[in-house]
Enzyme design. Structure first.
Site, PDB file in Angstrom:
ATOM      1  N   LYS A 156       0.513  -1.152  -0.058  1.00  0.00           N
ATOM      2  CA  LYS A 156      -0.451  -0.112  -0.439  1.00  0.00           C
ATOM      3  C   LYS A 156       0.541   1.326  -0.347  1.00  0.00           C
ATOM      4  O   LYS A 156       1.050   2.326  -0.615  1.00  0.00           O
ATOM      5  CB  LYS A 156      -0.837  -0.026   1.023  1.00  0.00           C
ATOM      6  N   ASN A 157       2.139   1.264   0.835  1.00  0.00           N
ATOM      7  CA  ASN A 157       2.604   2.577   1.214  1.00  0.00           C
ATOM      8  C   ASN A 157       3.824   2.562   0.225  1.00  0.00           C
ATOM      9  O   ASN A 157       4.217   3.891   0.295  1.00  0.00           O
ATOM     10  CB  ASN A 157       3.027   2.466   2.608  1.00  0.00           C
ATOM     11  N   CYS A 165      -6.012   7.618   9.359  1.00  0.00           N
ATOM     12  CA  CYS A 165      -6.030   6.704  10.117  1.00  0.00           C
ATOM     13  C   CYS A 165      -5.248   8.178  11.769  1.00  0.00           C
ATOM     14  O   CYS A 165      -4.454   8.679  11.051  1.00  0.00           O
ATOM     15  CB  CYS A 165      -4.996   5.670  10.951  1.00  0.00           C
ATOM     16  N   ARG A 197      -1.032  14.238  13.687  1.00  0.00           N
ATOM     17  CA  ARG A 197      -0.637  14.071  12.126  1.00  0.00           C
ATOM     18  C   ARG A 197       0.079  15.107  11.253  1.00  0.00           C
ATOM     19  O   ARG A 197      -0.610  15.938  10.147  1.00  0.00           O
ATOM     20  CB  ARG A 197      -0.886  13.222  11.592  1.00  0.00           C
ATOM     21  N   ASP A 250       3.439   0.435  12.083  1.00  0.00           N
ATOM     22  CA  ASP A 250       2.644  -0.349  11.619  1.00  0.00           C
ATOM     23  C   ASP A 250       2.625  -1.638  12.109  1.00  0.00           C
ATOM     24  O   ASP A 250       1.799  -2.240  11.845  1.00  0.00           O
ATOM     25  CB  ASP A 250       2.428  -0.019   9.950  1.00  0.00           C
ATOM     26  N   ARG A 257      -9.084  -0.788   3.751  1.00  0.00           N
ATOM     27  CA  ARG A 257      -8.208   0.189   2.993  1.00  0.00           C
ATOM     28  C   ARG A 257      -6.999  -0.386   2.535  1.00  0.00           C
ATOM     29  O   ARG A 257      -6.163   0.224   1.667  1.00  0.00           O
ATOM     30  CB  ARG A 257      -8.011   1.476   4.167  1.00  0.00           C
TER      31      ARG A 257
HETATM   32  C1  EPZ Z   1       2.985   7.070   6.993  1.00  0.00           C
HETATM   33  O1  EPZ Z   1       2.739   7.932   7.686  1.00  0.00           O
HETATM   34  C2  EPZ Z   1       2.930   5.800   6.965  1.00  0.00           C
HETATM   35  N1  EPZ Z   1       1.492   6.365   5.998  1.00  0.00           N
HETATM   36  C3  EPZ Z   1       1.555   5.313   7.964  1.00  0.00           C
HETATM   37  O2  EPZ Z   1       1.873   3.648   7.761  1.00  0.00           O
HETATM   38  C4  EPZ Z   1       3.311   5.249   8.938  1.00  0.00           C
HETATM   39  O3  EPZ Z   1       2.507   4.335  10.431  1.00  0.00           O
HETATM   40  C5  EPZ Z   1       3.943   6.411   9.095  1.00  0.00           C
HETATM   41  O4  EPZ Z   1       4.539   6.947   7.629  1.00  0.00           O
HETATM   42  C6  EPZ Z   1       5.684   5.778  10.017  1.00  0.00           C
HETATM   43  O5  EPZ Z   1       5.627   4.509   9.212  1.00  0.00           O
HETATM   44  C7  EPZ Z   1       1.393   6.110   4.638  1.00  0.00           C
HETATM   45  O6  EPZ Z   1       2.590   5.870   3.822  1.00  0.00           O
HETATM   46  C8  EPZ Z   1       0.362   6.019   3.686  1.00  0.00           C
HETATM   47  P1  EPZ Z   1       5.490  10.011   8.581  1.00  0.00           P
HETATM   48  P2  EPZ Z   1       3.258   9.217   7.066  1.00  0.00           P
HETATM   49  O7  EPZ Z   1       5.090  11.424   8.630  1.00  0.00           O
HETATM   50  O8  EPZ Z   1       4.339   9.597   6.063  1.00  0.00           O
HETATM   51  C9  EPZ Z   1       6.252  13.852  12.606  1.00  0.00           C
HETATM   52  C10 EPZ Z   1      -0.449   2.756   7.547  1.00  0.00           C
HETATM   53  O9  EPZ Z   1      -1.225   2.101   8.421  1.00  0.00           O
HETATM   54  N2  EPZ Z   1       6.008  14.185  11.388  1.00  0.00           N
HETATM   55  O10 EPZ Z   1       6.549   9.242   8.069  1.00  0.00           O
HETATM   56  O11 EPZ Z   1       2.356  10.055   7.356  1.00  0.00           O
HETATM   57  C11 EPZ Z   1       4.788  12.698  12.797  1.00  0.00           C
HETATM   58  O12 EPZ Z   1       4.804  13.183  13.680  1.00  0.00           O
HETATM   59  C12 EPZ Z   1      -0.088   4.403   8.086  1.00  0.00           C
HETATM   60  O13 EPZ Z   1      -0.256   1.889   6.367  1.00  0.00           O
HETATM   61  C13 EPZ Z   1       6.436  15.470  12.271  1.00  0.00           C
HETATM   62  O14 EPZ Z   1       6.404  15.860  12.219  1.00  0.00           O
HETATM   63  O15 EPZ Z   1       3.968   9.383   8.753  1.00  0.00           O
HETATM   64  C14 EPZ Z   1       5.304  10.876  13.379  1.00  0.00           C
HETATM   65  O16 EPZ Z   1       6.244  11.342  14.777  1.00  0.00           O
HETATM   66  C15 EPZ Z   1      -0.673   4.684   9.582  1.00  0.00           C
HETATM   67  N3  EPZ Z   1       6.216  16.683  10.556  1.00  0.00           N
HETATM   68  C16 EPZ Z   1       6.924  10.992  11.876  1.00  0.00           C
HETATM   69  O17 EPZ Z   1       7.297  12.397  11.632  1.00  0.00           O
HETATM   70  C17 EPZ Z   1       5.816  16.604   9.604  1.00  0.00           C
HETATM   71  O18 EPZ Z   1       5.462  17.144   8.800  1.00  0.00           O
HETATM   72  C18 EPZ Z   1       6.920   9.672  11.288  1.00  0.00           C
HETATM   73  O19 EPZ Z   1       5.728  10.491  10.427  1.00  0.00           O
HETATM   74  C19 EPZ Z   1       5.738  15.154   9.020  1.00  0.00           C
HETATM   75  C20 EPZ Z   1       6.156  13.895  10.015  1.00  0.00           C
END
Ligand code: EPZ
Length: 407
Positions: free
Chosen positions: A22-23, A116, A121, A297, A386
């Site tokens: 998916k990702n 989610c 986020r 995840d 999803r």
């Molecule tokens: C991706 O979300 C995945 N989603 C998530 O999977 C996954 O949990 C996550 O990466 C971490 O591996 C998709 O790929 C569609 P991040 P994403 O930006 O990109 C902080 C699932 O179940 N952050 O890597 O939204 C944030 O708060 C889903 O498949 C900032 O501070 O996650 C977090 O602590 C759920 N500022 C960390 O970075 C930002 O602008 C990682 O988030 C962006 C993120």
């Protein structure tokens, strides 16, 4: 609300083929917008989020067709349009429209993004990437880019989403961009491969990506196996008696997931695929982190396994990602959260009714229901669909009694 009705307790066994990730699929679908031409994407999974992503890009004029396992996206006749708020708020990956739309149309729009809701986020790092490439953000959420310029950005932490946008923007900008602190998940590597096939010159050294972008054309990529789906069926094997062989997964991507389980007494066997058997006998301590550390995840997915012999989870990526535990308690799993660490106590799983709070938490409920004797009802089946390709078909093949009911 749709639901899964499960008659649990059977030892599930047989082969389970893992679908495309998916990702990895979602960044590639949005990245296809940035060049004129036809992109070929092999092995997209048939899941809700992919369907929504394809629907979103169709609104911009992308034409989509499918032959066998390959999806063709033609982007010759795109035109800018306001993002469809109803669709965009369904998936988190619609944040990738920020970068893709800025490259292709010189404009984009902030809109409430979905996905989610297990934790706040933020998107500050996505915006940093846009601004560093010359975008201007106005108070009403409009983003305009007169001239996309190359940039040097150093991320404060590893973010999958912000890295996707930074890579897309850098691929669209003429000249060399540098992304320091780029995420390194297998899905990011798939996006890099796709952008290279579109004509971007990308090198990766440690977590620094150097991207020479500019003239691009349609690209081509095969989506690799979904490591989270693979981990889910491996965990289910442990929960239901060790009979599920997972086919097509990349074992190296699952190392940090397998390690603590093997240390605690689970055993792995490999032939046509991989199989986990022999339940963990010692408490397991999980600490999540960016790839290659234990994937966040998979922490809700491993929680029912920890209930076999006890254990704890600390999620350093999404610190509050434990909302699913109160739903798991309806199926007998006892836990408490102490100073941000979830302690899971050895518990006897029982049947019951629960509601999927989010995608992975929902899968954890479904897995627990499958391993507990008796009938359980898991509401919110659409949330699980999803991100999981044909769970009813795959689980049915393994001998599960499961029905999807949409009232
Ligand atoms: C991706 O979300 C995945 N989603 C998530 O999977 C996954 O949990 C996550 O990466 C971490 O591996 C998709 O790929 C569609 P991040 P994403 O930006 O990109 C902080 C699932 O179940 N952050 O890597 O939204 C944030 O708060 C889903 O498949 C900032 O501070 O996650 C977090 O602590 C759920 N500022 C960390 O970075 C930002 O602008 C990682 O988030 C962006 C993120």
């Amino acid at each position: 609300m749709a639901k899964f009705v499960v008659n649990g307790g059977a030892r599930l066994s047989g082969k389970c083929r893992i679908s495309g990730s998916k990702n990895a699929s979602l960044p590639v679908i949005f990245a296809s917008l940035i060049a004129r031409g036809t992109s070929e994407i092999d092995n997209l999974p048939d899941i809700g989020d992919v369907r929504v992503a394809l629907e979103i890009i169709k609104r911009y004029g992308a034409s989509i067709s499918k032959k066998g396992n390959t999806t063709y996206i033609n982007t010759e006749k795109l035109r800018y349009t306001e993002p469809d708020a109803e669709l965009v708020c369904k998936i988190r990956a619609s944040t990738y429209l920020l970068g893709a739309s800025a490259v292709r149309f010189g404009r984009a729009r902030l809109s409430p993004f979905g996905g989610c809701a297990f934790s706040p986020r933020p998107i500050d790092m996505h915006l940093d990437a846009l601004l560093s490439h010359g975008a201007v953000l106005s108070d009403n959420g409009d983003i305009t880019v007169k001239r996309l310029v190359p940039s040097v950005i150093s991320f404060k932490k590893r973010s999958v989403g912000a890295s996707v946008n930074a890579l897309i923007l850098a691929a669209g900008a003429s000249g060399e961009s540098v992304i320091e602190g780029c995420a390194l998940e297998p899905h990011i590597l798939t996006l890099i491969e796709f952008l290279r096939s579109m004509g971007a010159d990308i090198s990766l050294e440690g977590d620094t990506a150097r991207v020479r972008g500019g003239e691009l054309h349609g690209g081509k990529v095969r989506i690799g196996p979904d490591m989270i789906e693979a981990g889910s069926y491996l965990a289910l094997s442990l929960l239901t008696g060790g009979g599920i062989t997972v086919i097509g997964a990349e074992e190296s991507e699952l190392s940090s997931f397998l390690e603590p389980l093997l240390e605690s007494g689970a055993e792995i066997s490999r032939d046509v695929g991989i199989r986990l058997c022999s339940r963990p006998r010692k408490p397991v301590r999980i600490v999540t982190g960016p790839y290659p550390e234990f994937p966040t995840d998979l922490q809700p997915i491993i929680a029912p396994v920890l209930a076999l012999s006890g254990g704890s989870i600390r999620d350093t990526v999404w610190e509050g990602r434990f909302g699913y535990l109160s739903e798991l308690s309806r199926l007998g799993i006892s836990s408490r959260i102490v100073r941000g660490v979830a302690e899971i106590f050895p518990s006897e799983l029982k049947s019951g009714n629960a509601t999927a709070p989010d995608l992975r938490g929902g899968m954890a409920l479904l897995m627990s229901a499958l391993s507990a004797e008796g009938q359980s009802v898991i509401d919110g089946a659409e949330v699980i669909l999803r991100g999981y390709d044909d769970p009813v078909g795959k689980l049915g093949q393994l001998g599960a009694e499961i029905e999807y009911v949409d009232n």
